[in-house]
Design a protein around this motif. Structure first.
Motif, PDB file in Angstrom:
ATOM      1  N   ALA A 131      47.225  14.001  14.739  1.00  0.00           N
ATOM      2  CA  ALA A 131      47.960  13.011  14.011  1.00  0.00           C
ATOM      3  C   ALA A 131      48.356  11.879  15.050  1.00  0.00           C
ATOM      4  CB  ALA A 131      49.150  13.675  13.247  1.00  0.00           C
ATOM      5  N   PRO A 132      48.668  10.648  14.493  1.00  0.00           N
ATOM      6  CA  PRO A 132      48.887   9.619  15.516  1.00  0.00           C
ATOM      7  C   PRO A 132      50.457   9.779  16.109  1.00  0.00           C
ATOM      8  CG  PRO A 132      48.443   8.695  13.296  1.00  0.00           C
ATOM      9  CD  PRO A 132      48.381  10.315  12.924  1.00  0.00           C
ATOM     10  N   PHE A 133      50.455   9.421  17.431  1.00  0.00           N
ATOM     11  CA  PHE A 133      51.920   9.827  18.120  1.00  0.00           C
ATOM     12  C   PHE A 133      51.820   8.643  18.969  1.00  0.00           C
ATOM     13  CE2 PHE A 133      48.234  11.750  20.571  1.00  0.00           C
ATOM     14  CZ  PHE A 133      48.708  11.604  21.787  1.00  0.00           C
ATOM     15  N   GLY A 134      53.096   8.388  19.496  1.00  0.00           N
ATOM     16  CA  GLY A 134      53.525   7.339  20.289  1.00  0.00           C
ATOM     17  C   GLY A 134      53.674   7.720  21.882  1.00  0.00           C
ATOM     18  N   LEU A 135      53.441   6.575  22.827  1.00  0.00           N
ATOM     19  CA  LEU A 135      53.474   6.869  23.936  1.00  0.00           C
ATOM     20  C   LEU A 135      54.218   5.671  24.831  1.00  0.00           C
ATOM     21  CD1 LEU A 135      49.736   8.094  25.278  1.00  0.00           C
ATOM     22  CD2 LEU A 135      51.929   9.464  25.074  1.00  0.00           C
ATOM     23  N   THR A 136      54.462   5.805  26.048  1.00  0.00           N
ATOM     24  CA  THR A 136      55.319   4.901  26.640  1.00  0.00           C
ATOM     25  C   THR A 136      54.942   4.933  28.194  1.00  0.00           C
ATOM     26  OG1 THR A 136      57.191   4.816  25.130  1.00  0.00           O
ATOM     27  CG2 THR A 136      57.598   3.779  27.391  1.00  0.00           C
ATOM     28  N   LEU A 137      54.796   3.849  28.741  1.00  0.00           N
ATOM     29  CA  LEU A 137      54.415   3.780  30.295  1.00  0.00           C
ATOM     30  C   LEU A 137      55.735   3.673  30.881  1.00  0.00           C
ATOM     31  CD1 LEU A 137      51.379   1.404  30.589  1.00  0.00           C
ATOM     32  CD2 LEU A 137      51.382   3.886  30.247  1.00  0.00           C
ATOM     33  N   GLY A 172      53.352   5.284  35.466  1.00  0.00           N
ATOM     34  CA  GLY A 172      53.187   6.671  34.866  1.00  0.00           C
ATOM     35  C   GLY A 172      53.176   6.569  33.374  1.00  0.00           C
ATOM     36  N   VAL A 173      53.502   7.771  32.949  1.00  0.00           N
ATOM     37  CA  VAL A 173      53.411   7.985  31.357  1.00  0.00           C
ATOM     38  C   VAL A 173      54.704   9.046  30.992  1.00  0.00           C
ATOM     39  CG1 VAL A 173      52.213   8.912  29.268  1.00  0.00           C
ATOM     40  CG2 VAL A 173      50.858   7.894  31.037  1.00  0.00           C
ATOM     41  N   ALA A 174      55.532   8.532  30.168  1.00  0.00           N
ATOM     42  CA  ALA A 174      56.736   9.052  29.795  1.00  0.00           C
ATOM     43  C   ALA A 174      56.245  10.687  29.144  1.00  0.00           C
ATOM     44  CB  ALA A 174      57.516   8.631  28.744  1.00  0.00           C
ATOM     45  N   GLU A 175      56.879  11.638  29.414  1.00  0.00           N
ATOM     46  CA  GLU A 175      56.607  12.926  28.936  1.00  0.00           C
ATOM     47  C   GLU A 175      56.313  13.032  27.350  1.00  0.00           C
ATOM     48  OE1 GLU A 175      55.437  16.917  28.735  1.00  0.00           O
ATOM     49  OE2 GLU A 175      55.706  15.534  30.534  1.00  0.00           O
ATOM     50  N   SER A 176      55.215  13.529  26.983  1.00  0.00           N
ATOM     51  CA  SER A 176      54.943  13.611  25.572  1.00  0.00           C
ATOM     52  C   SER A 176      54.234  14.916  25.302  1.00  0.00           C
ATOM     53  CB  SER A 176      53.878  12.503  25.202  1.00  0.00           C
ATOM     54  OG  SER A 176      53.097  12.791  24.037  1.00  0.00           O
ATOM     55  N   LEU A 193      61.044   0.508  38.005  1.00  0.00           N
ATOM     56  CA  LEU A 193      61.612   0.190  36.545  1.00  0.00           C
ATOM     57  C   LEU A 193      60.818  -0.151  35.633  1.00  0.00           C
ATOM     58  CD1 LEU A 193      65.000  -1.419  37.612  1.00  0.00           C
ATOM     59  CD2 LEU A 193      64.590   1.167  37.047  1.00  0.00           C
ATOM     60  N   LEU A 194      59.521   0.028  36.270  1.00  0.00           N
ATOM     61  CA  LEU A 194      58.423  -0.229  35.120  1.00  0.00           C
ATOM     62  C   LEU A 194      58.618   0.445  33.747  1.00  0.00           C
ATOM     63  CD1 LEU A 194      54.496  -0.656  35.730  1.00  0.00           C
ATOM     64  CD2 LEU A 194      55.453   0.600  33.933  1.00  0.00           C
ATOM     65  N   GLN A 195      58.556  -0.236  32.643  1.00  0.00           N
ATOM     66  CA  GLN A 195      58.504   0.674  31.394  1.00  0.00           C
ATOM     67  C   GLN A 195      57.969  -0.372  30.482  1.00  0.00           C
ATOM     68  OE1 GLN A 195      62.481   1.925  29.938  1.00  0.00           O
ATOM     69  NE2 GLN A 195      61.584   3.522  28.976  1.00  0.00           N
ATOM     70  N   SER A 196      56.807   0.072  29.383  1.00  0.00           N
ATOM     71  CA  SER A 196      56.290  -0.586  28.397  1.00  0.00           C
ATOM     72  C   SER A 196      57.133  -0.125  27.015  1.00  0.00           C
ATOM     73  CB  SER A 196      54.896  -0.124  28.477  1.00  0.00           C
ATOM     74  OG  SER A 196      54.842   1.046  27.683  1.00  0.00           O
ATOM     75  N   PRO A 197      56.773  -1.103  26.369  1.00  0.00           N
ATOM     76  CA  PRO A 197      57.245  -0.873  24.809  1.00  0.00           C
ATOM     77  C   PRO A 197      56.357   0.359  24.432  1.00  0.00           C
ATOM     78  CG  PRO A 197      56.805  -3.066  24.922  1.00  0.00           C
ATOM     79  CD  PRO A 197      56.264  -2.396  26.297  1.00  0.00           C
ATOM     80  N   PRO A 198      56.832   1.177  23.284  1.00  0.00           N
ATOM     81  CA  PRO A 198      56.112   2.176  22.857  1.00  0.00           C
ATOM     82  C   PRO A 198      54.931   1.641  22.200  1.00  0.00           C
ATOM     83  CG  PRO A 198      58.442   2.418  22.153  1.00  0.00           C
ATOM     84  CD  PRO A 198      58.202   1.042  22.760  1.00  0.00           C
ATOM     85  N   PHE A 199      53.872   2.532  22.283  1.00  0.00           N
ATOM     86  CA  PHE A 199      52.552   2.099  21.434  1.00  0.00           C
ATOM     87  C   PHE A 199      52.049   3.403  20.824  1.00  0.00           C
ATOM     88  CE2 PHE A 199      51.354   3.012  25.978  1.00  0.00           C
ATOM     89  CZ  PHE A 199      50.016   3.593  25.810  1.00  0.00           C
ATOM     90  N   ALA A 200      51.087   3.280  19.785  1.00  0.00           N
ATOM     91  CA  ALA A 200      50.543   4.137  19.008  1.00  0.00           C
ATOM     92  C   ALA A 200      49.208   4.860  19.479  1.00  0.00           C
ATOM     93  CB  ALA A 200      50.586   3.839  17.567  1.00  0.00           C
ATOM     94  N   VAL A 201      49.067   5.894  19.521  1.00  0.00           N
ATOM     95  CA  VAL A 201      47.734   6.620  19.751  1.00  0.00           C
ATOM     96  C   VAL A 201      47.397   6.958  18.396  1.00  0.00           C
ATOM     97  CG1 VAL A 201      46.425   8.247  20.979  1.00  0.00           C
ATOM     98  CG2 VAL A 201      48.342   7.306  21.968  1.00  0.00           C
ATOM     99  N   ASP A 202      46.404   6.150  17.709  1.00  0.00           N
ATOM    100  CA  ASP A 202      46.129   6.235  16.211  1.00  0.00           C
ATOM    101  C   ASP A 202      44.818   6.136  15.925  1.00  0.00           C
ATOM    102  OD1 ASP A 202      45.937   3.674  16.661  1.00  0.00           O
ATOM    103  OD2 ASP A 202      47.467   2.960  15.214  1.00  0.00           O
TER     104      ASP A 202
END
Length: 334
Positions: free
Chosen positions: A64-70, A88-92, A144-153
Motif C-alpha cells: 500500500a502507498p506510504f510516505g517517506l522523508t529525507l 538519510g531517510v527517516a525511520e519507516s 539539518l537536511l530535511q525534505s517534505p514528506p513524499f509518497a511511495v505509491d
C-alpha cells in the motif's frame, strides 16, 4: 551478466533542492537528479536466467502507498577511505518491510542473502581519497537536511540507466572508458546480452583452431595471422580462422569475432560484411567432378542430418530412441 538493484525513485520536486547542497567537496562526483534513488536491495551481477526469475518474484510484491522523508546527512567509510556522502531517510517500518520483501525475492531467485543491515539512504556523491576535514565540514553544514514528506505509491521496473562514455583508442585499437558517465531517463530497459565467445573448439581441434586472446585467431586470405580492427565496420574484413593448403577454410562471425562481438546488430553485420570473403574462398576451390549439385545436397543430408529412425519402449518408464547420423557416428569416440 546483468547488474541489478531494486530502488525507489525520488520525485523531482524532492530531488531538486538536494542539487543545491552539491558543493564544498573538491573532487566529488556529484550524482545527477535523474540518478537519485533509495536502494531497497542491491543484487549485483547476476546471470540472465536468474534475472528473469528475480523479475517474476519482484512482480509479486505488493505494498500500500506510504510516505517517506529525507533527513540528516552522513558518509560511508572513515578517514581517507570515505567513498560517498548521502542524505538519510527517516525511520519507516513500511520501508523496511518493502526492503525485506525485495530480499525474500532474491532468496527465491537463488541469489545469496545480504548479511548487511539495511541502511536506507540516498547517495549524493562518490568520493576518492577526500580530505576528511572537508567531508566533516560538509556533513555539519547539511546536518539539518530535511525534505517534505513524499509518497511511495507506484511501481516501475526502471527510472534511469547510467552508461559509461567510451572513446576509440588508436594505439590500443579498441574502445576505452573516458571516465565519464551519462544518465538517461528510462521507464523500461531492454538488454541485448552479449555472450562470452565459445572457443571450446580450440581445445577439441587444435589443428584447425587457435586463439588470439579470448577470440579465435583471425587470418587473412593468404592464411597469415592478423589482428582484426575492433570496430563493427573494419576497413579490412578478416573472418577466416583456418585455411588449409587445399583451399578449405573455416570462417567465424558474431560473438566469436573481436570486430563483431557484443550485440545482435553487429552479429548480423558480420555476416553481411564477411560473406564476400567466404565467396572468394569458395570461388578459388576446384569445382567437384563427377557429382551434380542435387547429388551433393542429397549426400550432405544423408551424412550430416540426424534423423530419428525408431522409437522403442523398453519398459513403461524407459524409451529407446534410435537416431541415424552417419557422420556423427563415424566421428564418435566413447
Amino acid at each position: 551478466m546483468i547488474r541489478l538493484f531494486a530502488a525507489i525513485a525520488l520525485p523531482e520536486e524532492i530531488g531538486e533542492p538536494l542539487l543545491r547542497r552539491q558543493h564544498g567537496l573538491p573532487g566529488a562526483r556529484w550524482r545527477p537528479l535523474e540518478a537519485f534513488h533509495i536502494t531497497l536491495r542491491f543484487y549485483g551481477d547476476v546471470q540472465e536466467r536468474v534475472a528473469e526469475d528475480l523479475d517474476l518474484e519482484l512482480e509479486r510484491i505488493t505494498s500500500a502507498p506510504f510516505g517517506l522523508t529525507l533527513e540528516s546527512a552522513g558518509s560511508f567509510g572513515e578517514g581517507v577511505d570515505i567513498h560517498a556522502v548521502w542524505a538519510g531517510v527517516a525511520e519507516s517500518e513500511r520501508l523496511r518491510v518493502l526492503a525485506g520483501r525485495c530480499e525474500t525475492a532474491a532468496r527465491r531467485a537463488r541469489i545469496a542473502a545480504d548479511s548487511r543491515a539495511y541502511r536506507p539512504h540516498l547517495t549524493l556523491a562518490y568520493l576518492r581519497r577526500p580530505d576528511p576535514a572537508d567531508v566533516a565540514a560538509w556533513i555539519q553544514a547539511n546536518a539539518l537536511l530535511q525534505s517534505p514528506p513524499f509518497a511511495v505509491d507506484r511501481f516501475g521496473h526502471a527510472y534511469s540507466i547510467t552508461m559509461s562514455k567510451l572513446a576509440f583508442d588508436a594505439e590500443k585499437n579498441k574502445l576505452v572508458s573516458t571516465g565519464e558517465t551519462a544518465v538517461l531517463p528510462a521507464k523500461s530497459i531492454l538488454v541485448a546480452a552479449g555472450t562470452q565467445p565459445n572457443t571450446v573448439l580450440e581445445r577439441e581441434d587444435a589443428t584447425n583452431f587457435m586463439l588470439d586472446g579470448k577470440y579465435f585467431q583471425a587470418l587473412d586470405e593468404n592464411g597469415d595471422p592478423v589482428k582484426p580492427e575492433r570496430v563493427a565496420k573494419p576497413n579490412d574484413v578478416r573472418v577466416l580462422t583456418s585455411l588449409r593448403a587445399d583451399g578449405r577454410a573455416i570462417s567465424f562471425f558474431g560473438d566469436l569475432h573481436p570486430s563483431f562481438s557484443g550485440n545482435v546488430v553487429k552479429a548480423f553485420g558480420s555476416a553481411k560484411q564477411g560473406y564476400p570473403v567466404v565467396s572468394r574462398i569458395l570461388a578459388a576451390r576446384r569445382t567437384p567432378e563427377g557429382v551434380t549439385g542435387d547429388e551433393m545436397i542429397q549426400k550432405l543430408n544423408l551424412e550430416m542430418r540426424a534423423v530419428v529412425s525408431d522409437v522403442i519402449r523398453l519398459t513403461p518408464n524407459i524409451v529407446e530412441i534410435v537416431v541415424k547420423a552417419p557422420l556423427a557416428a563415424r566421428a564418435f569416440h566413447p
